[in-house]
Structure formats: structure tokens, C-alpha cells
Write a protein that holds these residues in place. Sequence first.
Motif, PDB file in Angstrom:
ATOM      1  N   PHE A 149      -7.580   3.442  -9.257  1.00  0.00           N
ATOM      2  CA  PHE A 149      -7.742   1.997  -9.155  1.00  0.00           C
ATOM      3  C   PHE A 149      -6.383   1.297  -9.179  1.00  0.00           C
ATOM      4  O   PHE A 149      -6.093   0.433  -8.346  1.00  0.00           O
ATOM      5  CB  PHE A 149      -8.642   1.489 -10.298  1.00  0.00           C
ATOM      6  CG  PHE A 149      -8.853   0.007 -10.262  1.00  0.00           C
ATOM      7  CD1 PHE A 149      -9.614  -0.576  -9.249  1.00  0.00           C
ATOM      8  CD2 PHE A 149      -8.277  -0.818 -11.222  1.00  0.00           C
ATOM      9  CE1 PHE A 149      -9.794  -1.956  -9.196  1.00  0.00           C
ATOM     10  CE2 PHE A 149      -8.453  -2.190 -11.172  1.00  0.00           C
ATOM     11  CZ  PHE A 149      -9.204  -2.764 -10.159  1.00  0.00           C
ATOM     12  N   ILE A 150      -5.509   1.726 -10.097  1.00  0.00           N
ATOM     13  CA  ILE A 150      -4.157   1.160 -10.193  1.00  0.00           C
ATOM     14  C   ILE A 150      -3.397   1.420  -8.886  1.00  0.00           C
ATOM     15  O   ILE A 150      -2.688   0.554  -8.373  1.00  0.00           O
ATOM     16  CB  ILE A 150      -3.386   1.764 -11.403  1.00  0.00           C
ATOM     17  CG1 ILE A 150      -4.063   1.356 -12.708  1.00  0.00           C
ATOM     18  CG2 ILE A 150      -1.918   1.335 -11.396  1.00  0.00           C
ATOM     19  CD1 ILE A 150      -4.049  -0.127 -13.010  1.00  0.00           C
ATOM     20  N   SER A 151      -3.563   2.632  -8.349  1.00  0.00           N
ATOM     21  CA  SER A 151      -2.880   2.994  -7.103  1.00  0.00           C
ATOM     22  C   SER A 151      -3.303   2.081  -5.962  1.00  0.00           C
ATOM     23  O   SER A 151      -2.493   1.717  -5.109  1.00  0.00           O
ATOM     24  CB  SER A 151      -3.188   4.435  -6.724  1.00  0.00           C
ATOM     25  OG  SER A 151      -2.794   5.292  -7.746  1.00  0.00           O
ATOM     26  N   LEU A 152      -4.570   1.740  -5.982  1.00  0.00           N
ATOM     27  CA  LEU A 152      -5.109   0.844  -4.956  1.00  0.00           C
ATOM     28  C   LEU A 152      -4.386  -0.509  -5.025  1.00  0.00           C
ATOM     29  O   LEU A 152      -3.992  -1.075  -4.000  1.00  0.00           O
ATOM     30  CB  LEU A 152      -6.610   0.667  -5.203  1.00  0.00           C
ATOM     31  CG  LEU A 152      -7.511   0.354  -4.024  1.00  0.00           C
ATOM     32  CD1 LEU A 152      -7.372   1.438  -2.963  1.00  0.00           C
ATOM     33  CD2 LEU A 152      -8.966   0.280  -4.474  1.00  0.00           C
ATOM     34  N   ILE A 153      -4.194  -0.995  -6.260  1.00  0.00           N
ATOM     35  CA  ILE A 153      -3.484  -2.270  -6.445  1.00  0.00           C
ATOM     36  C   ILE A 153      -2.032  -2.137  -5.978  1.00  0.00           C
ATOM     37  O   ILE A 153      -1.498  -3.014  -5.298  1.00  0.00           O
ATOM     38  CB  ILE A 153      -3.546  -2.727  -7.922  1.00  0.00           C
ATOM     39  CG1 ILE A 153      -5.008  -2.979  -8.308  1.00  0.00           C
ATOM     40  CG2 ILE A 153      -2.717  -3.985  -8.156  1.00  0.00           C
ATOM     41  CD1 ILE A 153      -5.230  -3.293  -9.762  1.00  0.00           C
ATOM     42  N   ASP A 154      -1.382  -0.988  -6.341  1.00  0.00           N
ATOM     43  CA  ASP A 154      -0.006  -0.733  -5.889  1.00  0.00           C
ATOM     44  C   ASP A 154       0.071  -0.789  -4.363  1.00  0.00           C
ATOM     45  O   ASP A 154       1.017  -1.330  -3.807  1.00  0.00           O
ATOM     46  CB  ASP A 154       0.461   0.650  -6.360  1.00  0.00           C
ATOM     47  CG  ASP A 154       0.852   0.645  -7.828  1.00  0.00           C
ATOM     48  OD1 ASP A 154       1.190  -0.434  -8.346  1.00  0.00           O
ATOM     49  OD2 ASP A 154       0.827   1.723  -8.453  1.00  0.00           O
ATOM     50  N   GLY A 155      -0.939  -0.219  -3.728  1.00  0.00           N
ATOM     51  CA  GLY A 155      -0.981  -0.228  -2.262  1.00  0.00           C
ATOM     52  C   GLY A 155      -1.031  -1.652  -1.730  1.00  0.00           C
ATOM     53  O   GLY A 155      -0.280  -2.015  -0.823  1.00  0.00           O
ATOM     54  N   VAL A 156      -1.899  -2.473  -2.341  1.00  0.00           N
ATOM     55  CA  VAL A 156      -2.041  -3.862  -1.891  1.00  0.00           C
ATOM     56  C   VAL A 156      -0.728  -4.617  -2.099  1.00  0.00           C
ATOM     57  O   VAL A 156      -0.284  -5.366  -1.214  1.00  0.00           O
ATOM     58  CB  VAL A 156      -3.197  -4.568  -2.642  1.00  0.00           C
ATOM     59  CG1 VAL A 156      -3.234  -6.042  -2.303  1.00  0.00           C
ATOM     60  CG2 VAL A 156      -4.528  -3.896  -2.294  1.00  0.00           C
ATOM     61  N   ILE A 157      -0.061  -4.381  -3.251  1.00  0.00           N
ATOM     62  CA  ILE A 157       1.206  -5.082  -3.530  1.00  0.00           C
ATOM     63  C   ILE A 157       2.248  -4.738  -2.460  1.00  0.00           C
ATOM     64  O   ILE A 157       2.894  -5.625  -1.894  1.00  0.00           O
ATOM     65  CB  ILE A 157       1.746  -4.730  -4.942  1.00  0.00           C
ATOM     66  CG1 ILE A 157       0.790  -5.264  -6.015  1.00  0.00           C
ATOM     67  CG2 ILE A 157       3.154  -5.304  -5.150  1.00  0.00           C
ATOM     68  CD1 ILE A 157       1.136  -4.859  -7.434  1.00  0.00           C
ATOM     69  N   LEU A 158       2.388  -3.446  -2.150  1.00  0.00           N
ATOM     70  CA  LEU A 158       3.401  -3.066  -1.163  1.00  0.00           C
ATOM     71  C   LEU A 158       3.043  -3.582   0.233  1.00  0.00           C
ATOM     72  O   LEU A 158       3.912  -3.954   1.019  1.00  0.00           O
ATOM     73  CB  LEU A 158       3.592  -1.543  -1.139  1.00  0.00           C
ATOM     74  CG  LEU A 158       5.049  -1.160  -0.878  1.00  0.00           C
ATOM     75  CD1 LEU A 158       5.939  -1.577  -2.025  1.00  0.00           C
ATOM     76  CD2 LEU A 158       5.196   0.312  -0.599  1.00  0.00           C
ATOM     77  N   PHE A 159       1.731  -3.620   0.492  1.00  0.00           N
ATOM     78  CA  PHE A 159       1.242  -4.180   1.762  1.00  0.00           C
ATOM     79  C   PHE A 159       1.687  -5.640   1.890  1.00  0.00           C
ATOM     80  O   PHE A 159       2.212  -6.062   2.915  1.00  0.00           O
ATOM     81  CB  PHE A 159      -0.288  -4.057   1.791  1.00  0.00           C
ATOM     82  CG  PHE A 159      -0.948  -4.658   3.003  1.00  0.00           C
ATOM     83  CD1 PHE A 159      -1.085  -3.919   4.170  1.00  0.00           C
ATOM     84  CD2 PHE A 159      -1.442  -5.963   2.969  1.00  0.00           C
ATOM     85  CE1 PHE A 159      -1.701  -4.466   5.289  1.00  0.00           C
ATOM     86  CE2 PHE A 159      -2.052  -6.516   4.083  1.00  0.00           C
ATOM     87  CZ  PHE A 159      -2.187  -5.765   5.238  1.00  0.00           C
ATOM     88  N   VAL A 160       1.489  -6.408   0.796  1.00  0.00           N
ATOM     89  CA  VAL A 160       1.856  -7.832   0.818  1.00  0.00           C
ATOM     90  C   VAL A 160       3.374  -8.001   0.959  1.00  0.00           C
ATOM     91  O   VAL A 160       3.845  -8.836   1.736  1.00  0.00           O
ATOM     92  CB  VAL A 160       1.332  -8.548  -0.455  1.00  0.00           C
ATOM     93  CG1 VAL A 160       1.852  -9.969  -0.533  1.00  0.00           C
ATOM     94  CG2 VAL A 160      -0.192  -8.541  -0.461  1.00  0.00           C
ATOM     95  N   ILE A 161       4.140  -7.163   0.236  1.00  0.00           N
ATOM     96  CA  ILE A 161       5.609  -7.231   0.334  1.00  0.00           C
ATOM     97  C   ILE A 161       6.044  -6.998   1.783  1.00  0.00           C
ATOM     98  O   ILE A 161       6.858  -7.729   2.337  1.00  0.00           O
ATOM     99  CB  ILE A 161       6.265  -6.185  -0.601  1.00  0.00           C
ATOM    100  CG1 ILE A 161       6.034  -6.576  -2.063  1.00  0.00           C
ATOM    101  CG2 ILE A 161       7.761  -6.059  -0.302  1.00  0.00           C
ATOM    102  CD1 ILE A 161       6.510  -5.550  -3.076  1.00  0.00           C
ATOM    103  N   MET A 162       5.436  -5.977   2.403  1.00  0.00           N
ATOM    104  CA  MET A 162       5.806  -5.641   3.789  1.00  0.00           C
ATOM    105  C   MET A 162       5.400  -6.769   4.741  1.00  0.00           C
ATOM    106  O   MET A 162       6.106  -7.071   5.699  1.00  0.00           O
ATOM    107  CB  MET A 162       5.092  -4.338   4.175  1.00  0.00           C
ATOM    108  CG  MET A 162       5.663  -3.663   5.379  1.00  0.00           C
ATOM    109  SD  MET A 162       7.345  -3.081   5.095  1.00  0.00           S
ATOM    110  CE  MET A 162       7.416  -1.840   6.373  1.00  0.00           C
TER     111      MET A 162
END
Length: 253
Positions: A149-162
Motif C-alpha cells: 500500500f505504501i509502495s502504491l503511494i510512493d508510485g503516485v508521488i513519483l508520478f506527480v513529480i514527473m
Amino acid sequence: MEFFYFIVFFVIGSSLASFYCVVATRLPEGKSIVKPGSHCIVCNHSLKWFELVPILSYIFLKGKCRYCKTNIPIYEFFAEIACGLLFGLSFLYFGFSYSFYVSLVLISLLILIFVSDFKYMIILDSPLVITSLVVLGLKWYYFSLYTSFISLIDGVILFVIMLLIGFLGKKMFKKEALGGGDIKLAFVIGLTVGVPYGLMCLVLSSFLALPYATYSMLTNNSHEVPYGPFLISSLCIVFFYYDKFSYILNLFN
Ligand SMILES: [Zn+2]
């Protein structure tokens, strides 16, 4: 015994690479990946089993179709060798473990993106979705559902940064700086290694892409450079050398 497994994973890797080349060239052209079976794209003659052995067939056929003598793309040969070697080496490096299984998925994605992005400037969605699901599943199995679940959030954060980087790039250069595929790939990066390491991947990828971008700008004036291969390469490098990168990360703490 280690050497035996090295050979086993080398064979699996090189066979999968032939399949990945089919996927990465047929899907962007809107063709089915199962039908028709493997054939020469010029004379359509369907390939016999001995023409489908990874690496060896290319050598015995001297890189040409048996009938029409059209050259078989050399990148297929290199993809098979690279994928075989990387599968085998990551077994030697990690042994049977969480990192090993994740690395197999990342290497597969690496081969797919190299072929589809360099050839068609496309990063296919389906391999990104499959990679994300497998990595999340492995995290759940080896760690916990909470980790996934945390990894999923990490993915979303990096997606937004990109997404923001792409937006700024567009403002600054007055043209599309990043493709949609690159931004989706950032999601996979964040999901796999987390935000701090993910940011390192982004930095590393720009260093890796720089020589190629300069070269292609000097030679053919094409400013359109596929970025996916450099992103996925950095992800693999960071994943394999976690410890070295954690040392760099600690310098900032
Ligand atoms: Zn042919």
C-alpha cells in the motif's frame, strides 16, 4: 549448482527476450501477439522450431531469413543475449529472493522498453501494468499488504513529480518534454524503489540520456529522444546497487 541455475536462467531469459521482441514490435502496430505464429515479416514464411532457438538460430542462419535472405534485426540477437545474461547474473547476485524475482520483472521491462521506445517512441501500457501488479504482489508476499500500500503511494508521488517536471519542461521549451509513457514509468519506479531512490533514478537517467541526446542532436537535428530506455536502465542500476545508492542518500541525512 550455481552454474547450473545460471544456465537455466540464461535460457529462460533469452527465450523470453524473443517473445518480448514480438510483443514490443507487434503491439505498437496493432497486431496480435499470438496469431500468426513467428514468421518472416518480408516473405511471410513461418519459422520452424530450429529457426526459433534464441541466439543460436541467429548465428546458424547468419542473421538472414532462410528463404528471402532478408536480414533479421540484429537487436533481437542482442536482446536475447542481454536478457539471458542479466537473468543469469541476477541469480548469481541475489540468489532465490525477493530482489531476484523483482529484478527478473525489471529486466523484462527493460528489454520491452528498449525495443518499443527506440523503434516506435512508445512505452506500452500493458507491461507497465503487469510489472506494477507483480511487484506489488511480491511486496505483499515477502513483506506485508501495508508495504504494498505504501509502495502504491510512493508510485503516485513519483508520478506527480514527473508530471510536474513534464509540465515545467513544456513551459520552458515550448514543446512536449516528456512523453506520457515516461510519466507512467515514473509510477513504476516510485512503486518499486520508493520516493528517495526514485528521485535518484530520475537524476541518474538524465545523466545517462545526455550523451545520446547530444549525439542525436548533433547528427540528425532530431530533438526527439526516447527517454524510457534511460529511465528503466537507471531503475535497474539503482535496484542492483541499492547499497551504493543508500550510501549517497545517507550523505544528505
Ligand atoms: Zn523471409
